[in-house]
Design an enzyme around this catalytic site. Sequence first.
Site, PDB file in Angstrom:
ATOM      1  N   ASP A  76     -16.462  -0.111   0.016  1.00 32.01           N
ATOM      2  CA  ASP A  76     -15.173  -0.480  -0.571  1.00 32.01           C
ATOM      3  C   ASP A  76     -14.148  -0.806   0.520  1.00 32.01           C
ATOM      4  OD1 ASP A  76     -15.703   2.458  -0.421  1.00 32.01           O
ATOM      5  OD2 ASP A  76     -13.538   2.564  -0.654  1.00 32.01           O
ATOM      6  N   LYS A  82       0.861  -1.190   0.000  1.00 34.92           N
ATOM      7  CA  LYS A  82       0.000   0.000   0.000  1.00 34.92           C
ATOM      8  C   LYS A  82       0.893   1.234   0.000  1.00 34.92           C
ATOM      9  CE  LYS A  82      -3.723   2.167   2.689  1.00 34.92           C
ATOM     10  NZ  LYS A  82      -4.679   1.934   3.783  1.00 34.92           N
TER      11      LYS A  82
END
Length: 526
Positions: free
Chosen positions: A286, A147
């Site tokens: 999400d 990430k």
Amino acid sequence: MALDFLAHPGSGAPSGRAAGGAVGPAPLALRQTFSRLGPEFLSDSPPQGLPEPRLRLVSEDAARLLGVRPPSPDDARDAEACASWAHSFSGNAAAADGSAISTVYAGHQFGNWAGQLGDGRAHLLGEAPAPDAAQACGHAWWEVQLKGAGRTPFSRHADGRAVLRSSLREFLCSEAMWHLGVPTTRALCLVDSDLPVRRERIESAAVVARLSPSFLRFGHFEHFSHSGRHEALRKLLDYTVARLQPEAAQAANPALALLSKVAAATAQLVARWQCVGFVHGVMNTDNMSMLGWTIDYGPFGFVDAFDPGYTPNTTDAYGRYAWARQPAVARWNLLALAQALLPLIGDEQAARDAVEEFAEHFMPAMRDGMQAKLGLGPARADDPDLVQDWIDLLAACRADWTVSHRQLAHWVAHPQAGAPAALRRQFAAWPQRLDDWLERLQRRLGELDAAQRAARAAAMLLANPCYVLRHHLGQAAIAQAQAGDFGAARRLQQVLRRPYEEQPGCEDLAEAPPADAGPPVLSCSS
Ligand code: AMP
Ligand code: MG
């Protein structure tokens, strides 16, 4: 791809960086399975990586899940191995080999349809075999995802980066949550760099390498459903069922069976969140995992001074994602998932019924969680009132959630000593109400003999953590780390590995924040 990490020198394996940047005696072979679904689902997306990356934090526990021993950033003898890990987990290694992917998903954000989103700053390197499937909840692999390693085709107008501040919070909290007993993605390591990143001010970039059996979200299904691509939706369902819920493949209606499982897992998850006082902060669809695990640590927080309406997220002006609303929002999100799966389920009432399994699992999980926290054992008729009055009392006194429960366990162990001062302090606004409530608890536990009571108190200590990642502790560790010193972060990481054990010399990490600190708040910027 093969991840070029070096085994720890102590493991007896030779170490050394070979010519051409390829490193390591025992590269970890990663495979991609999601990419077999085809280009509609993902983009081959090489990470940009980080200039001069530094390995700053590693989780030995997470590394063990992959069967590897990590190097120690503190140990000069591990310098080469650290460089190798930094190379791999900054994304620099994958920048060249074209094996990383980013996936497309959509989502509802704050109750509104947000359209296509996707992995805007996440790169899936692939999946590694899990030597211990039990640790991976029965799965035989761990997906490895970076990430913050740079832009992807789903970055929209953003930079694909993550700042050190938010990466450190994700690293520390995901590991801490796991040790608290809350299902969560794991954090393998954190790599940083001097690369400047613009947020409200200029900050520096970092990458967290995360592990999970799956990073699939509700939003992956919403994407294909809302755009009317039902063939793709079915492909995604088949993939997900085969990977995450193989028994659902045998069901008459696999999509319905999957939805039921996700509802049940989400219920267990949210009950755990409520019990440890965790507020996710951005429960958009999400950010909801198809595994029912905590995913995407952003503006999260642990409730300190208890306020059921607390949310750490400054952009959540109406408290949609506040502590008390998390169960209702989880159900709402499951309805969004049900809606997305409806073309495959085919029966609206059946889909609604599957979502209601959330309540069927959440209620008993929450009840059992609170019974354990208060030392009540199996529920009796009057217990819900006792529990509710305790929660109301905590709220009325703005008592610290973690300290109050921990100290209550100490009181149950030694009631004759009176309520501990640390407990009393939390209820300074209504001392008489505390005494009245303790008297009720005392009556409720009255039939226990000394040994049973001691056992009850010991069990309470395992249900009420002494340490959670309090905001002010995280902020202090961030301030140090931004100055290049990761000592406070490593100390927090170590202490939070054993959150249910009082650790001598760590009293400062167990205390409530100073009364004038105010509720911790964060923006979404990360
Ligand atoms: P979040 O609120 O962090 O869950 O992010 C919502 C969406 O924005 C996701 O699709 C993220 O991948 C994307 N996103 C967030 N921050 C960035 C960033 N710095 N660069 C690219 N995409 C981002
Ligand atoms: Mg997200």
